[in-house]
Scaffold this active site. Structure first.
Site, PDB file in Angstrom:
ATOM      1  N   PHE A 136     -62.326  60.428  10.056  1.00  0.00           N
ATOM      2  CA  PHE A 136     -62.754  61.799  10.355  1.00  0.00           C
ATOM      3  C   PHE A 136     -62.857  61.947  11.862  1.00  0.00           C
ATOM      4  CE2 PHE A 136     -65.601  65.291  11.238  1.00  0.00           C
ATOM      5  CZ  PHE A 136     -65.086  66.277  10.425  1.00  0.00           C
ATOM      6  N   ASP A 221     -63.200  56.319  18.293  1.00  0.00           N
ATOM      7  CA  ASP A 221     -64.028  57.501  18.086  1.00  0.00           C
ATOM      8  C   ASP A 221     -65.427  57.006  17.736  1.00  0.00           C
ATOM      9  OD1 ASP A 221     -65.458  59.605  17.055  1.00  0.00           O
ATOM     10  OD2 ASP A 221     -63.831  60.402  15.819  1.00  0.00           O
ATOM     11  N   LYS A 250     -72.422  63.298  18.894  1.00  0.00           N
ATOM     12  CA  LYS A 250     -73.603  63.404  18.017  1.00  0.00           C
ATOM     13  C   LYS A 250     -74.970  63.061  18.634  1.00  0.00           C
ATOM     14  CE  LYS A 250     -71.632  63.754  13.500  1.00  0.00           C
ATOM     15  NZ  LYS A 250     -70.221  63.473  13.281  1.00  0.00           N
TER      16      LYS A 250
HETATM   17  C1  LIG Z   1     -68.965  64.264  13.383  1.00  0.00           C
HETATM   18  C2  LIG Z   1     -67.764  63.546  13.845  1.00  0.00           C
HETATM   19  C3  LIG Z   1     -66.751  64.185  14.576  1.00  0.00           C
HETATM   20  C4  LIG Z   1     -66.766  65.683  14.848  1.00  0.00           C
HETATM   21  O1  LIG Z   1     -67.815  66.044  15.676  1.00  0.00           O
HETATM   22  P1  LIG Z   1     -68.151  67.626  15.837  1.00  0.00           P
HETATM   23  O2  LIG Z   1     -69.271  67.623  16.833  1.00  0.00           O
HETATM   24  O3  LIG Z   1     -68.525  68.136  14.494  1.00  0.00           O
HETATM   25  O4  LIG Z   1     -66.945  68.277  16.352  1.00  0.00           O
HETATM   26  C5  LIG Z   1     -65.695  63.430  15.030  1.00  0.00           C
HETATM   27  N1  LIG Z   1     -65.617  62.112  14.772  1.00  0.00           N
HETATM   28  C6  LIG Z   1     -66.568  61.464  14.078  1.00  0.00           C
HETATM   29  C7  LIG Z   1     -66.443  59.999  13.839  1.00  0.00           C
HETATM   30  C8  LIG Z   1     -67.665  62.150  13.565  1.00  0.00           C
HETATM   31  O5  LIG Z   1     -68.582  61.522  12.840  1.00  0.00           O
END
Ligand SMILES: *Cc1c(COP(=O)(O)O)cnc(C)c1O
Length: 399
Positions: A136, A221, A250
């Site tokens: 994701f 990420d 986050k």
């Molecule tokens: C939550 C998340 C995203 C997206 O972040 P947003 O602030 O919602 O755009 C991207 N990568 C990972 C691994 C995430 O957990």
């Protein structure tokens, strides 16, 4: 006619979320309170965002003081608070350069642009990006294309070109796919939304070797795993595999929106003035909050705290697993990012927890994700485990 909060939201908000009926009003520590003052223990923490819980004095102080001075100027000017934050971020991440933005998707979007730009310098054909199945990476067109789950992509075609996917953890799949046209491989160290899937150190080391052999960049990420969540400042440090580009968001602002991506000079210098930008990114208010959060985590030795609490929680859950081996298939994760793979209906489990005033969530169907505020106490962990135990007993009885 007076609409309830739920009715008004459904009437005016675009129908993109399926929400719980709860209307939340305020929070303190690891608890949130609804309109009638009922308290809920929250181990979802705004989806791994509220690292210092709710209404933390450090966050309130930073917002109050900075908002009275300067909230936003633009990146056409310098400001001390922004300089201090990028210095601090370079320090804690172990990278030379930082770019500030406002969300996880934006951080990934920027990382992808940087990788493409760097690849272009080597060859105009070096633009492909490989990501993992069940990953994701966000909801913008490019990051939902990077996301290896078709359910997020359907209906939004045509998708940006140049993306390919491999099974997470399968090194030979990557070996077969990677070639000289690949500019980057992008992975989560632990897949968060995909079901708390933990990559092994061995796999990540081999990915790094493959990337090096093909002159492809490795992007981690760490939007969910970063900023102490896994018991290290960043999850890459726990596996000893330093990526070329890392993204975070986050927990960075502990509830205030801010994201970033980082890289060493050799890569970062592929960007020239004008190549990337953001109006809000790096605004002084966000910088002040993130700086205060990072300083606080450093003083409190947050990585060590998270390791200890995480171990305590994992042990308790592993005990539950040995009590109900037929219903808990797996306990996995690191630090305070834990997945509980159930052999029961995950949605129903979450609903029953909420009835007992525990906010928790499920991802990848029957995986219960636990990502509490990092300031959670042992007593609160005990309470969490007790509620999980009660709900399990109820569901097993009904099964
Ligand atoms: C939550 C998340 C995203 C997206 O972040 P947003 O602030 O919602 O755009 C991207 N990568 C990972 C691994 C995430 O957990």
């Amino acid at each position: 006619m007076n609409l309830t909060v739920q009715e008004k939201t459904e009437k005016y908000y675009m129908p993109s979320f399926s929400r719980t009926d709860l209307v939340l009003e305020r929070g303190e520590g690891c608890y949130v309170y609804d309109q009638s003052g009922e308290a809920y223990l929250d181990v979802l923490a705004g989806i791994a965002v509220n690292a210092l819980g709710y209404a933390h004095p450090v966050v309130i102080k930073a917002i109050t003081e900075q908002s009275q001075k300067l909230m936003h100027t633009s990146n056409l000017f310098y400001s001390k608070i922004q300089a201090d934050l990028v210095e601090k971020l370079a320090n804690v991440t172990g990278f030379d350069k930082v770019f500030l933005c406002n969300s996880g998707a934006e951080a990934n979007e920027g990382a992808i642009k940087l990788a493409r730009k760097y690849g272009h310098q080597l060859s105009p054909q070096k633009y492909k990006i490989i990501t993992a199945v069940h990953s994701f990476h966000g909801r913008t067109l490019t990051t939902l294309t990077a996301t290896g789950q078709t359910k997020y992509q359907q209906g939004f075609e045509p998708l940006p070109a140049g993306f390919a996917y491999v099974e997470f953890g399968d090194i030979s799949a990557l070996e077969q796919l990677i070639d000289s046209e690949v500019c980057a491989v992008m992975l989560e160290v632990i897949q968060g939304e995909g079901g708390v899937n933990v990559a092994t150190q061995e796999y990540l080391k081999k990915v790094q070797e493959l990337c090096a052999r093909h002159q492809a960049l490795l992007i981690f990420d760490e939007v969910q795993t970063g900023v102490c969540r896994t018991g290290e400042w960043f999850a890459y440090q726990g596996v000893g595999v330093k990526p070329d580009i890392m993204t975070l968001a986050k927990a960075l602002g502990a509830g205030f929106p801010i994201g970033a991506f980082v890289a060493d000079d050799k890569i970062a210098n592929a960007f020239k003035a004008g190549d990337h930008g953001s109006t809000f990114g790096g605004n002084q208010l966000a910088c002040a909050v993130a700086l205060a959060v990072l300083n606080y985590m450093q003083v409190e030795q947050m990585p060590q705290q998270v390791r200890e609490k995480g171990q305590y929680l994992q042990e308790a859950l592993t005990n539950l697993q040995s009590k109900y081996p037929a219903y808990i298939k797996d306990v996995r994760g690191k630090g305070l990012l834990i997945g509980l793979q159930l052999n029961l209906d995950g949605k129903l489990f979450v609903k029953k927890c909420l009835q007992k005033h525990l906010i928790i969530n499920n991802t990848a169907d029957n995986v219960i994700r636990i990502a509490p505020p990092l300031i959670i106490s042992k007593a609160e962990i005990d309470k969490l485990v007790q509620i999980i135990n009660e709900v399990l007993q109820e569901m097993i009885k009904e099964a």
